[in-house]
Enzyme design. Sequence first.
Site, mmCIF file in Angstrom:
data_model
loop_
_atom_site.group_PDB
_atom_site.id
_atom_site.type_symbol
_atom_site.label_atom_id
_atom_site.label_comp_id
_atom_site.label_asym_id
_atom_site.label_seq_id
_atom_site.Cartn_x
_atom_site.Cartn_y
_atom_site.Cartn_z
ATOM 1 N N GLY A 260 0.773 -1.238 0.000
ATOM 2 C CA GLY A 260 0.000 0.000 0.000
ATOM 3 C C GLY A 260 0.799 1.281 0.000
ATOM 4 O O GLY A 260 0.335 2.296 0.521
ATOM 5 N N ASN B 248 1.419 3.062 -2.621
ATOM 6 C CA ASN B 248 0.654 3.973 -3.506
ATOM 7 C C ASN B 248 -0.574 4.510 -2.779
ATOM 8 O O ASN B 248 -0.919 5.681 -2.931
ATOM 9 C CB ASN B 248 0.242 3.239 -4.778
ATOM 10 C CG ASN B 248 1.337 3.256 -5.827
ATOM 11 O OD1 ASN B 248 1.650 4.296 -6.390
ATOM 12 N ND2 ASN B 248 1.962 2.121 -6.044
ATOM 13 N N LYS C 164 -15.668 -16.785 -8.561
ATOM 14 C CA LYS C 164 -15.320 -15.362 -8.790
ATOM 15 C C LYS C 164 -16.571 -14.490 -8.802
ATOM 16 O O LYS C 164 -16.547 -13.349 -8.348
ATOM 17 C CB LYS C 164 -14.580 -15.221 -10.128
ATOM 18 C CG LYS C 164 -13.089 -15.500 -10.023
ATOM 19 C CD LYS C 164 -12.314 -14.790 -11.134
ATOM 20 C CE LYS C 164 -10.818 -14.837 -10.828
ATOM 21 N NZ LYS C 164 -10.026 -14.057 -11.803
ATOM 22 N N LEU D 251 -4.299 -7.207 -7.337
ATOM 23 C CA LEU D 251 -3.773 -8.269 -8.205
ATOM 24 C C LEU D 251 -4.839 -9.112 -8.886
ATOM 25 O O LEU D 251 -4.543 -9.896 -9.773
ATOM 26 C CB LEU D 251 -2.812 -9.166 -7.405
ATOM 27 C CG LEU D 251 -1.544 -8.455 -6.917
ATOM 28 C CD1 LEU D 251 -0.674 -9.404 -6.100
ATOM 29 C CD2 LEU D 251 -0.755 -7.882 -8.105
ATOM 30 N N ASN E 266 -5.958 2.703 -12.742
ATOM 31 C CA ASN E 266 -4.952 1.723 -12.314
ATOM 32 C C ASN E 266 -3.560 2.307 -12.491
ATOM 33 O O ASN E 266 -3.320 3.129 -13.383
ATOM 34 C CB ASN E 266 -5.068 0.445 -13.157
ATOM 35 C CG ASN E 266 -4.071 -0.637 -12.727
ATOM 36 O OD1 ASN E 266 -3.921 -0.910 -11.546
ATOM 37 N ND2 ASN E 266 -3.364 -1.207 -13.694
ATOM 38 N N HIS F 289 0.427 1.148 -13.168
ATOM 39 C CA HIS F 289 1.225 -0.001 -13.605
ATOM 40 C C HIS F 289 2.694 0.410 -13.613
ATOM 41 O O HIS F 289 3.027 1.510 -14.118
ATOM 42 C CB HIS F 289 0.773 -0.467 -14.992
ATOM 43 C CG HIS F 289 1.503 -1.700 -15.459
ATOM 44 N ND1 HIS F 289 1.246 -2.950 -14.947
ATOM 45 C CD2 HIS F 289 2.502 -1.840 -16.357
ATOM 46 C CE1 HIS F 289 2.077 -3.822 -15.515
ATOM 47 N NE2 HIS F 289 2.845 -3.188 -16.376
ATOM 48 N N ASP G 9 -4.569 -3.944 -18.302
ATOM 49 C CA ASP G 9 -3.590 -2.884 -18.618
ATOM 50 C C ASP G 9 -3.734 -2.302 -20.026
ATOM 51 O O ASP G 9 -2.767 -1.821 -20.606
ATOM 52 C CB ASP G 9 -2.149 -3.413 -18.444
ATOM 53 C CG ASP G 9 -1.902 -3.910 -17.037
ATOM 54 O OD1 ASP G 9 -1.118 -4.862 -16.893
ATOM 55 O OD2 ASP G 9 -2.522 -3.367 -16.097
ATOM 56 N N GLU H 175 5.633 6.434 -9.372
ATOM 57 C CA GLU H 175 4.237 6.028 -9.150
ATOM 58 C C GLU H 175 3.586 6.908 -8.088
ATOM 59 O O GLU H 175 2.432 7.351 -8.230
ATOM 60 C CB GLU H 175 4.177 4.571 -8.695
ATOM 61 C CG GLU H 175 4.632 3.581 -9.735
ATOM 62 C CD GLU H 175 4.582 2.178 -9.202
ATOM 63 O OE1 GLU H 175 3.576 1.812 -8.565
ATOM 64 O OE2 GLU H 175 5.534 1.423 -9.430
#
Length: 208
Positions: free
Chosen positions: A14, A16, A67, A92, A109, A111, A152, A181
């Site tokens: 965490g 970010n 899921k 993830l 997001n 990356h 992505d 980032e």
Amino acid sequence: MSKVKIGVLISGGGTNLQALIDAINGGSINGNIAVVISDRDNAHGIERAKKHGIDGIVISRKDYKNKGEFFDTLINTLKEYEVDLIVLAGFLTILSKNFVEVFNEKIINIHPALIPSFCGEGYYGQKVHTAALDYGIKVSGATVHFVDEKADTGPIILQEAVPVMEDDTPETLALRVLQVEHKILPEAVRLYCDGKLIIEGRKVKQIN
Ligand code: GRF
């Protein structure tokens, strides 16, 4: 303009998330983090959230027999918090098509590479930097993008490059990219919360 309610999804440390919390506390973002959700039990990011008085919830993928139920719970929880923006900060689990549709154009997001390099299925965490170094690249960096139904591939909001050193390891490169980032993710969220991002097909334009 009313403050944007933000939901942050994490799976790990965490840092970010912390950068986003710090930017919000610094007053530069017209938004608040309503909830932090981790798909893993032991994500340190949950502790970071709680330390700042933010609800931290674990919705662990392994606790659901499929899921569909996992994503139903995740979607319903985010709706309960009435989030207007979802930030994936090291999350993830690949999002379901339904999730992306429910929160269409409201998912950002980060990356750790310059998309479209070293991204997509299987490229996450250190694997990204190992592949980049093995390829012999001279420049890497980070990308913030909107999330669409594939991994992505959504329209790019911000990117920033970093040099690759001859003696870099995946760890040293990861740290250099992480610094970038922590800068561009809060900046992208600031722009979103100020209503300054327009998506036109594959392109994201900033309005003044
Ligand atoms: C970051 O490198 C991010 O780019 C990737 O996962 C990592 C998360 O790191 N998606 P942290 O949990 O924010 O420290």
